[in-house]
Design a protein around this motif. Structure first.
Motif, PDB file in Angstrom:
ATOM      1  N   ALA A   1      -6.734   2.640  -9.776  1.00 59.18           N
ATOM      2  CA  ALA A   1      -7.490   2.974  -8.577  1.00 59.18           C
ATOM      3  C   ALA A   1      -6.988   2.201  -7.362  1.00 59.18           C
ATOM      4  CB  ALA A   1      -8.986   2.700  -8.802  1.00 59.18           C
ATOM      5  N   ARG A   2      -6.768   0.894  -7.526  1.00 62.01           N
ATOM      6  CA  ARG A   2      -6.256   0.102  -6.413  1.00 62.01           C
ATOM      7  C   ARG A   2      -4.846   0.544  -6.029  1.00 62.01           C
ATOM      8  NH1 ARG A   2      -8.489  -4.426  -9.432  1.00 62.01           N
ATOM      9  NH2 ARG A   2     -10.333  -5.283  -8.404  1.00 62.01           N
ATOM     10  N   ALA A   3      -4.025   0.830  -7.043  1.00 67.58           N
ATOM     11  CA  ALA A   3      -2.655   1.261  -6.773  1.00 67.58           C
ATOM     12  C   ALA A   3      -2.633   2.578  -6.000  1.00 67.58           C
ATOM     13  CB  ALA A   3      -1.883   1.400  -8.079  1.00 67.58           C
ATOM     14  N   LYS A   4      -3.453   3.522  -6.416  1.00 66.88           N
ATOM     15  CA  LYS A   4      -3.493   4.807  -5.719  1.00 66.88           C
ATOM     16  C   LYS A   4      -3.967   4.645  -4.278  1.00 66.88           C
ATOM     17  CE  LYS A   4      -4.253   7.604  -9.865  1.00 66.88           C
ATOM     18  NZ  LYS A   4      -5.245   8.369 -10.667  1.00 66.88           N
ATOM     19  N   TYR A   5      -4.918   3.749  -4.059  1.00 66.76           N
ATOM     20  CA  TYR A   5      -5.392   3.514  -2.692  1.00 66.76           C
ATOM     21  C   TYR A   5      -4.234   3.028  -1.816  1.00 66.76           C
ATOM     22  CZ  TYR A   5      -8.059   1.818   1.277  1.00 66.76           C
ATOM     23  OH  TYR A   5      -8.529   1.620   2.550  1.00 66.76           O
ATOM     24  N   LEU A   6      -3.499   2.044  -2.293  1.00 64.30           N
ATOM     25  CA  LEU A   6      -2.372   1.536  -1.507  1.00 64.30           C
ATOM     26  C   LEU A   6      -1.308   2.609  -1.308  1.00 64.30           C
ATOM     27  CD1 LEU A   6      -1.784  -2.084  -2.868  1.00 64.30           C
ATOM     28  CD2 LEU A   6      -2.842  -1.399  -0.721  1.00 64.30           C
ATOM     29  N   MET A   7      -1.053   3.388  -2.337  1.00 63.64           N
ATOM     30  CA  MET A   7      -0.005   4.404  -2.252  1.00 63.64           C
ATOM     31  C   MET A   7      -0.410   5.558  -1.345  1.00 63.64           C
ATOM     32  SD  MET A   7       1.171   4.374  -6.252  1.00 63.64           S
ATOM     33  CE  MET A   7       2.310   5.734  -6.077  1.00 63.64           C
ATOM     34  N   PHE A   8      -1.652   6.013  -1.450  1.00 65.37           N
ATOM     35  CA  PHE A   8      -2.093   7.185  -0.676  1.00 65.37           C
ATOM     36  C   PHE A   8      -2.311   6.861   0.799  1.00 65.37           C
ATOM     37  CE2 PHE A   8      -4.376   9.080  -4.663  1.00 65.37           C
ATOM     38  CZ  PHE A   8      -3.145   9.219  -5.289  1.00 65.37           C
ATOM     39  N   THR A   9      -2.805   5.643   1.097  1.00 65.23           N
ATOM     40  CA  THR A   9      -3.153   5.302   2.481  1.00 65.23           C
ATOM     41  C   THR A   9      -2.022   4.654   3.251  1.00 65.23           C
ATOM     42  OG1 THR A   9      -3.980   3.080   1.939  1.00 65.23           O
ATOM     43  CG2 THR A   9      -5.548   4.933   1.777  1.00 65.23           C
ATOM     44  N   GLY A  10      -1.102   4.016   2.554  1.00 68.41           N
ATOM     45  CA  GLY A  10      -0.037   3.295   3.235  1.00 68.41           C
ATOM     46  C   GLY A  10      -0.510   2.049   3.956  1.00 68.41           C
ATOM     47  N   GLU A  11      -1.728   1.591   3.685  1.00 65.52           N
ATOM     48  CA  GLU A  11      -2.282   0.427   4.376  1.00 65.52           C
ATOM     49  C   GLU A  11      -1.591  -0.868   3.956  1.00 65.52           C
ATOM     50  OE1 GLU A  11      -6.484  -0.057   4.059  1.00 65.52           O
ATOM     51  OE2 GLU A  11      -6.944   1.885   4.979  1.00 65.52           O
ATOM     52  N   PHE A  12      -1.619  -1.830   4.894  1.00 64.60           N
ATOM     53  CA  PHE A  12      -1.161  -3.176   4.599  1.00 64.60           C
ATOM     54  C   PHE A  12      -2.408  -4.034   4.357  1.00 64.60           C
ATOM     55  CE2 PHE A  12       2.505  -2.464   7.852  1.00 64.60           C
ATOM     56  CZ  PHE A  12       2.970  -1.400   7.095  1.00 64.60           C
ATOM     57  N   VAL A  13      -2.444  -4.739   3.243  1.00 66.41           N
ATOM     58  CA  VAL A  13      -3.639  -5.523   2.900  1.00 66.41           C
ATOM     59  C   VAL A  13      -3.275  -7.005   2.859  1.00 66.41           C
ATOM     60  CG1 VAL A  13      -4.644  -3.613   1.614  1.00 66.41           C
ATOM     61  CG2 VAL A  13      -3.269  -5.307   0.420  1.00 66.41           C
ATOM     62  N   PRO A  14      -4.242  -7.882   3.132  1.00 58.37           N
ATOM     63  CA  PRO A  14      -3.956  -9.322   3.171  1.00 58.37           C
ATOM     64  C   PRO A  14      -3.685  -9.905   1.797  1.00 58.37           C
ATOM     65  CG  PRO A  14      -6.294  -8.912   3.505  1.00 58.37           C
ATOM     66  CD  PRO A  14      -5.622  -7.573   3.522  1.00 58.37           C
ATOM     67  N   ALA A  15      -3.037 -11.058   1.807  1.00 60.09           N
ATOM     68  CA  ALA A  15      -2.689 -11.728   0.555  1.00 60.09           C
ATOM     69  C   ALA A  15      -3.915 -12.016  -0.297  1.00 60.09           C
ATOM     70  CB  ALA A  15      -1.936 -13.020   0.863  1.00 60.09           C
ATOM     71  N   ALA A  16      -5.040 -12.377   0.350  1.00 60.79           N
ATOM     72  CA  ALA A  16      -6.250 -12.692  -0.410  1.00 60.79           C
ATOM     73  C   ALA A  16      -6.723 -11.493  -1.225  1.00 60.79           C
ATOM     74  CB  ALA A  16      -7.349 -13.158   0.538  1.00 60.79           C
ATOM     75  N   ALA A  17      -6.562 -10.290  -0.676  1.00 64.76           N
ATOM     76  CA  ALA A  17      -6.966  -9.092  -1.417  1.00 64.76           C
ATOM     77  C   ALA A  17      -6.086  -8.881  -2.636  1.00 64.76           C
ATOM     78  CB  ALA A  17      -6.904  -7.870  -0.500  1.00 64.76           C
ATOM     79  N   MET A  18      -4.802  -9.191  -2.512  1.00 65.35           N
ATOM     80  CA  MET A  18      -3.908  -9.027  -3.651  1.00 65.35           C
ATOM     81  C   MET A  18      -4.092 -10.142  -4.675  1.00 65.35           C
ATOM     82  SD  MET A  18      -2.755  -6.199  -2.935  1.00 65.35           S
ATOM     83  CE  MET A  18      -1.511  -5.888  -4.168  1.00 65.35           C
ATOM     84  N   GLU A  19      -4.584 -11.289  -4.232  1.00 64.95           N
ATOM     85  CA  GLU A  19      -4.951 -12.332  -5.177  1.00 64.95           C
ATOM     86  C   GLU A  19      -6.163 -11.881  -5.991  1.00 64.95           C
ATOM     87  OE1 GLU A  19      -5.711 -17.161  -5.200  1.00 64.95           O
ATOM     88  OE2 GLU A  19      -6.461 -15.982  -3.511  1.00 64.95           O
ATOM     89  N   ALA A  20      -7.145 -11.294  -5.320  1.00 72.20           N
ATOM     90  CA  ALA A  20      -8.329 -10.789  -6.019  1.00 72.20           C
ATOM     91  C   ALA A  20      -7.967  -9.655  -6.975  1.00 72.20           C
ATOM     92  CB  ALA A  20      -9.367 -10.318  -5.008  1.00 72.20           C
ATOM     93  N   ALA A  21      -6.939  -8.864  -6.613  1.00 68.23           N
ATOM     94  CA  ALA A  21      -6.522  -7.740  -7.453  1.00 68.23           C
ATOM     95  C   ALA A  21      -5.690  -8.188  -8.650  1.00 68.23           C
ATOM     96  CB  ALA A  21      -5.725  -6.738  -6.622  1.00 68.23           C
ATOM     97  N   GLY A  22      -5.195  -9.426  -8.615  1.00 69.70           N
ATOM     98  CA  GLY A  22      -4.444  -9.943  -9.748  1.00 69.70           C
ATOM     99  C   GLY A  22      -2.938  -9.946  -9.585  1.00 69.70           C
ATOM    100  N   LEU A  23      -2.430  -9.504  -8.422  1.00 69.21           N
ATOM    101  CA  LEU A  23      -0.983  -9.508  -8.222  1.00 69.21           C
ATOM    102  C   LEU A  23      -0.490 -10.881  -7.787  1.00 69.21           C
ATOM    103  CD1 LEU A  23       1.748  -8.063  -8.008  1.00 69.21           C
ATOM    104  CD2 LEU A  23       1.161  -7.458  -5.661  1.00 69.21           C
ATOM    105  N   VAL A  24      -1.245 -11.548  -6.918  1.00 67.05           N
ATOM    106  CA  VAL A  24      -0.857 -12.848  -6.373  1.00 67.05           C
ATOM    107  C   VAL A  24      -1.549 -13.948  -7.166  1.00 67.05           C
ATOM    108  CG1 VAL A  24      -0.998 -14.344  -4.344  1.00 67.05           C
ATOM    109  CG2 VAL A  24      -0.441 -11.915  -4.064  1.00 67.05           C
ATOM    110  N   ASN A  25      -0.784 -14.955  -7.584  1.00 60.67           N
ATOM    111  CA  ASN A  25      -1.357 -16.073  -8.333  1.00 60.67           C
ATOM    112  C   ASN A  25      -2.106 -17.049  -7.438  1.00 60.67           C
ATOM    113  OD1 ASN A  25       1.391 -15.358  -9.938  1.00 60.67           O
ATOM    114  ND2 ASN A  25      -0.184 -16.039 -11.351  1.00 60.67           N
ATOM    115  N   GLU A  26      -1.562 -17.288  -6.241  1.00 62.31           N
ATOM    116  CA  GLU A  26      -2.186 -18.271  -5.354  1.00 62.31           C
ATOM    117  C   GLU A  26      -1.834 -17.953  -3.903  1.00 62.31           C
ATOM    118  OE1 GLU A  26      -2.364 -23.144  -4.659  1.00 62.31           O
ATOM    119  OE2 GLU A  26      -0.994 -22.279  -6.144  1.00 62.31           O
ATOM    120  N   VAL A  27      -2.828 -18.088  -3.034  1.00 57.21           N
ATOM    121  CA  VAL A  27      -2.627 -17.962  -1.590  1.00 57.21           C
ATOM    122  C   VAL A  27      -2.744 -19.353  -0.990  1.00 57.21           C
ATOM    123  CG1 VAL A  27      -3.495 -16.971   0.558  1.00 57.21           C
ATOM    124  CG2 VAL A  27      -3.562 -15.626  -1.549  1.00 57.21           C
TER     125      VAL A  27
END
Length: 262
Positions: A158-184
């Motif tokens: 669901a998160r991947a499709k949102y990023l792919m369909f919208t083309g939005e740029f999201v902050p590092a903190a959001a990607m940390e919450a999503a599990g992609l980023v280990n630490e901000v």
């Protein structure tokens, strides 16, 4: 190879690979693909590069593949563009399977192919001002570096499709919450934070870390029962390693181990 499109430095147990096209937001060109590949070759040949760190010069980590090559404006037509994308995918696959830990130090924008680079790294540290996005939809493109495959596996469909369909740029903190980023970390503290993480990893058995990486990567793509059997086989193989003997001896003698990677 275009002069200094990729810059390398070995320090503190890591090879730092810096994409060095700041005027183009470190967009990936054939020279960058070649340069990163050469850097990985060098890292593999050096005992003092137990970790690889990938980062970008200037205000971007990587804004993606250089669109002039994607469009085939290199004199090679669409066949040239196809060759470029094939070589990029080959590099990304190699990065994901590289036998040493790879850390992405995301200092700015990581978009499209830049996000695909991040997805192939084992660990991700990001500056607070960093932004992530798939961005392909903004130009009518499709992911060509494994983004549609790796992104949902990392952050969920669901998160991947949102990023792919919208083309939005999201902050590092959001990607940390999503599990992609280990630490901000704060913008000025990124290099220091990466150095500290490298020091922790470089002090461990290179052979053990490499085998753990392979077990995790392989296990994610297999049934649990098969992955468990592979883990047992790898453990049996690892019993014959110098690093295991050194680790146990160091424990017995109450000293820091001196691992060699054998």
């Amino acid at each position: 190879m275009e002069e200094r499109s990729v810059v390398t430095e070995v320090r503190g147990g890591a090879m730092w690979i810096t994409l060095n096209r700041p005027e183009a937001m470190n967009a990936i060109s054939p020279e960058v693909v070649d340069g990163v590949g050469r850097a990985l070759d060098e890292a593999l040949a050096r005992d003092d590069a137990r970790v690889v760190v990938l980062t970008g010069a200037g205000r971007a980590f990587c804004a993606g593949a250089d669109l002039k090559f994607v469009r085939g404006e290199t004199g090679g037509g669409q066949s040239g563009a196809g060759q470029f994308l094939a070589s990029l995918l080959e590099l990304l696959n190699r990065l994901e399977r590289f036998p040493r830990p790879v850390i992405a130090a995301v200092n700015g924008l990581a978009l499209a192919g830049g996000l695909e680079l991040v997805l192939c790294c084992d660990l991700v540290l990001a500056a607070r001002s960093a932004r992530f996005g798939d961005a392909h939809a903004n130009y009518g493109l499709l992911p060509g570096g494994g983004g549609s495959v790796r992104l949902p596996r990392k952050i969920g469909a669901a998160r991947a499709k949102y990023l792919m369909f919208t083309g939005e740029f999201v902050p590092a903190a959001a990607m940390e919450a999503a599990g992609l980023v280990n630490e901000v970390v704060d913008d000025g503290a990124l290099t220091q934070a990466v150095d500290a993480l490298v020091a922790k990893i470089a002090a461990k058995s290179p052979l053990g870390v490499s085998r753990m990486k392979a077990l995790v990567n392989d296990g994610l793509e297999q049934p649990v029962e098969v992955a468990l059997r592979q883990e047992l086989l790898m453990t049996a193989l690892h019993e014959h390693s110098d690093d295991l003997r050194e680790g146990l001896a160091a424990f017995q003698e109450k000293r820091a181990p001196r691992f060699t990677g054998h």
